[in-house]
Design a protein around this motif. Structure first.
Motif, mmCIF file in Angstrom:
data_model
loop_
_atom_site.group_PDB
_atom_site.id
_atom_site.type_symbol
_atom_site.label_atom_id
_atom_site.label_comp_id
_atom_site.label_asym_id
_atom_site.label_seq_id
_atom_site.Cartn_x
_atom_site.Cartn_y
_atom_site.Cartn_z
ATOM 1 N N ALA A 39 -23.366 7.179 18.502
ATOM 2 C CA ALA A 39 -22.765 8.098 17.528
ATOM 3 C C ALA A 39 -21.293 7.756 17.308
ATOM 4 C CB ALA A 39 -22.918 9.540 17.994
ATOM 5 N N GLY A 40 -20.595 7.402 18.382
ATOM 6 C CA GLY A 40 -19.198 6.995 18.258
ATOM 7 C C GLY A 40 -19.038 5.739 17.417
ATOM 8 N N PHE A 41 -19.950 4.784 17.597
ATOM 9 C CA PHE A 41 -19.907 3.567 16.785
ATOM 10 C C PHE A 41 -20.143 3.893 15.316
ATOM 11 C CE2 PHE A 41 -22.137 0.087 14.647
ATOM 12 C CZ PHE A 41 -21.120 -0.862 14.663
ATOM 13 N N PHE A 42 -21.123 4.736 15.043
ATOM 14 C CA PHE A 42 -21.373 5.124 13.652
ATOM 15 C C PHE A 42 -20.111 5.732 13.049
ATOM 16 C CE2 PHE A 42 -26.027 5.230 12.388
ATOM 17 C CZ PHE A 42 -26.424 4.288 13.313
ATOM 18 N N GLY A 43 -19.461 6.613 13.799
ATOM 19 C CA GLY A 43 -18.221 7.222 13.322
ATOM 20 C C GLY A 43 -17.127 6.195 13.087
ATOM 21 N N ILE A 45 -17.366 3.231 12.011
ATOM 22 C CA ILE A 45 -17.563 2.429 10.797
ATOM 23 C C ILE A 45 -17.681 3.308 9.555
ATOM 24 C CG2 ILE A 45 -18.551 0.442 12.008
ATOM 25 C CD1 ILE A 45 -21.338 1.371 11.051
ATOM 26 N N GLY A 46 -17.306 4.580 9.714
ATOM 27 C CA GLY A 46 -17.241 5.477 8.570
ATOM 28 C C GLY A 46 -18.520 6.243 8.260
ATOM 29 N N LEU A 47 -19.498 6.172 9.125
ATOM 30 C CA LEU A 47 -20.735 6.920 8.928
ATOM 31 C C LEU A 47 -20.671 8.222 9.725
ATOM 32 C CD1 LEU A 47 -23.310 4.010 9.344
ATOM 33 C CD2 LEU A 47 -22.626 5.123 7.206
ATOM 34 N N PRO A 48 -21.396 9.237 9.297
ATOM 35 C CA PRO A 48 -21.416 10.470 10.086
ATOM 36 C C PRO A 48 -22.031 10.198 11.463
ATOM 37 C CG PRO A 48 -22.471 10.789 7.928
ATOM 38 C CD PRO A 48 -22.197 9.328 8.081
ATOM 39 N N PRO A 49 -21.353 10.577 12.531
ATOM 40 C CA PRO A 49 -21.907 10.336 13.868
ATOM 41 C C PRO A 49 -23.301 10.922 14.056
ATOM 42 C CG PRO A 49 -19.600 10.926 14.029
ATOM 43 C CD PRO A 49 -19.999 11.124 12.594
ATOM 44 N N ALA A 50 -23.601 12.045 13.415
ATOM 45 C CA ALA A 50 -24.921 12.667 13.538
ATOM 46 C C ALA A 50 -26.024 11.765 12.995
ATOM 47 C CB ALA A 50 -24.942 14.011 12.821
ATOM 48 N N ALA A 52 -26.474 8.761 13.652
ATOM 49 C CA ALA A 52 -26.964 7.932 14.769
ATOM 50 C C ALA A 52 -28.177 8.572 15.430
ATOM 51 C CB ALA A 52 -25.853 7.717 15.796
ATOM 52 N N TYR A 53 -28.140 9.876 15.595
ATOM 53 C CA TYR A 53 -29.264 10.572 16.232
ATOM 54 C C TYR A 53 -30.503 10.535 15.335
ATOM 55 C CZ TYR A 53 -25.695 12.072 19.480
ATOM 56 O OH TYR A 53 -24.689 12.071 20.400
ATOM 57 N N ALA A 54 -30.301 10.657 14.034
ATOM 58 C CA ALA A 54 -31.424 10.565 13.094
ATOM 59 C C ALA A 54 -32.029 9.161 13.120
ATOM 60 C CB ALA A 54 -30.962 10.924 11.686
ATOM 61 N N ILE A 55 -31.180 8.147 13.190
ATOM 62 C CA ILE A 55 -31.655 6.758 13.230
ATOM 63 C C ILE A 55 -32.429 6.499 14.512
ATOM 64 C CG2 ILE A 55 -30.932 4.332 13.350
ATOM 65 C CD1 ILE A 55 -30.667 5.555 10.550
ATOM 66 N N MET A 56 -31.883 6.935 15.639
ATOM 67 C CA MET A 56 -32.586 6.733 16.912
ATOM 68 C C MET A 56 -33.939 7.445 16.910
ATOM 69 S SD MET A 56 -29.559 6.810 19.792
ATOM 70 C CE MET A 56 -28.580 8.132 19.079
ATOM 71 N N THR A 57 -33.986 8.647 16.374
ATOM 72 C CA THR A 57 -35.244 9.391 16.289
ATOM 73 C C THR A 57 -36.239 8.664 15.391
ATOM 74 O OG1 THR A 57 -34.079 11.472 16.661
ATOM 75 C CG2 THR A 57 -36.273 11.616 15.653
ATOM 76 N N ALA A 58 -35.772 8.190 14.238
ATOM 77 C CA ALA A 58 -36.650 7.466 13.313
ATOM 78 C C ALA A 58 -37.167 6.184 13.946
ATOM 79 C CB ALA A 58 -35.903 7.151 12.014
ATOM 80 N N GLU A 59 -36.312 5.496 14.698
ATOM 81 C CA GLU A 59 -36.752 4.262 15.348
ATOM 82 C C GLU A 59 -37.819 4.533 16.407
ATOM 83 O OE1 GLU A 59 -32.846 1.384 14.823
ATOM 84 O OE2 GLU A 59 -33.089 2.468 16.715
ATOM 85 N N VAL A 60 -37.642 5.580 17.189
ATOM 86 C CA VAL A 60 -38.630 5.910 18.228
ATOM 87 C C VAL A 60 -39.940 6.378 17.593
ATOM 88 C CG1 VAL A 60 -39.196 7.519 20.100
ATOM 89 C CG2 VAL A 60 -36.951 6.420 20.045
ATOM 90 N N LEU A 61 -39.857 7.355 16.706
ATOM 91 C CA LEU A 61 -41.079 7.891 16.102
ATOM 92 C C LEU A 61 -41.761 6.855 15.212
ATOM 93 C CD1 LEU A 61 -39.949 11.528 15.217
ATOM 94 C CD2 LEU A 61 -41.259 10.734 17.200
ATOM 95 N N GLY A 62 -40.961 6.094 14.459
ATOM 96 C CA GLY A 62 -41.532 5.048 13.609
ATOM 97 C C GLY A 62 -42.173 3.942 14.419
ATOM 98 N N GLY A 63 -41.540 3.559 15.514
ATOM 99 C CA GLY A 63 -42.102 2.532 16.383
ATOM 100 C C GLY A 63 -43.436 2.964 16.969
ATOM 101 N N ILE A 64 -43.483 4.185 17.448
ATOM 102 C CA ILE A 64 -44.727 4.710 18.013
ATOM 103 C C ILE A 64 -45.809 4.788 16.939
ATOM 104 C CG2 ILE A 64 -45.806 6.776 19.009
ATOM 105 C CD1 ILE A 64 -43.105 7.236 20.495
ATOM 106 N N ALA A 65 -45.441 5.292 15.756
ATOM 107 C CA ALA A 65 -46.415 5.419 14.664
ATOM 108 C C ALA A 65 -46.974 4.055 14.262
ATOM 109 C CB ALA A 65 -45.773 6.112 13.464
ATOM 110 N N LEU A 66 -46.107 3.041 14.193
ATOM 111 C CA LEU A 66 -46.590 1.707 13.842
ATOM 112 C C LEU A 66 -47.546 1.168 14.908
ATOM 113 C CD1 LEU A 66 -43.376 0.055 12.372
ATOM 114 C CD2 LEU A 66 -45.458 0.652 11.129
ATOM 115 N N ILE A 67 -47.174 1.297 16.155
ATOM 116 C CA ILE A 67 -48.020 0.787 17.232
ATOM 117 C C ILE A 67 -49.394 1.458 17.218
ATOM 118 C CG2 ILE A 67 -48.319 0.752 19.748
ATOM 119 C CD1 ILE A 67 -45.235 0.263 19.884
ATOM 120 N N LEU A 68 -49.406 2.758 17.014
ATOM 121 C CA LEU A 68 -50.663 3.497 17.033
ATOM 122 C C LEU A 68 -51.445 3.392 15.720
ATOM 123 C CD1 LEU A 68 -49.564 6.743 18.909
ATOM 124 C CD2 LEU A 68 -50.758 4.734 19.834
#
Length: 142
Positions: A39-43, A45-50, A52-68
């Motif tokens: 989140a600090g890194f996102f902030g 580079i000018g992106l909302p730190p929050a 980062a949490y949406a991206i991490m969630t999408a990566e986890v849920l998307g990864g699981i959905a693709l595998i399954l």
């Protein structure tokens, strides 16, 4: 000509590989950089730190959905903007090659194209919850 006997398994291989890559990148953000660090890194580079949490969630849920194999076409399309965003905000300025300092845009661009191919292919073999259009295709009924 596409071999309809083996194509569903090629699609399965691509689906599982892309899903595993998303889980690996999420794990890097969560366990190495930490969510707060990401989140600090996102902030920084000018992106909302929050975001980062949406991206991490999408990566986890998307990864699981693709595998399954859960709504593979939709999930693949939804994940493409994450990679395009990585190119625009981080990797684009580093040049083409991913071996450049700060990683170039070569890898995330290839990954985005692979997701588009994934969406075009359909669910593939062993999908738990096929995309609605795929359920009508006899080639991907395996």
């Amino acid at each position: 000509m596409i071999n309809t006997r083996t194509a569903p398994y090629a699609a399965l291989l691509l689906r599982v590989t892309l899903g595993a890559l998303f889980l690996a990148h999420a794990a890097l953000k969560i366990f190495v950089f930490t969510p707060a660090g990401t989140a600090g890194f996102f902030g920084s580079i000018g992106l909302p730190p929050a975001l980062a949490y949406a991206i991490m969630t999408a990566e986890v849920l998307g990864g699981i959905a693709l595998i399954l194999g859960v709504w593979t076409r939709l999930v693949a399309v939804v994940l493409v903007p994450i990679l395009l965003g990585a190119i625009v905000t981080v990797h684009g300025a580093a040049g083409f090659f991913f071996s450049n300092a700060h990683g170039g845009w070569e890898y995330p661009a290839f990954w985005a194209v692979a997701l588009v191919a994934r969406a075009l292919l359909g669910d593939g073999a062993l999908a738990l919850l096929p995309s609605p259009a795929a359920a009508k295709s006899p080639a991907y009924a395996h």
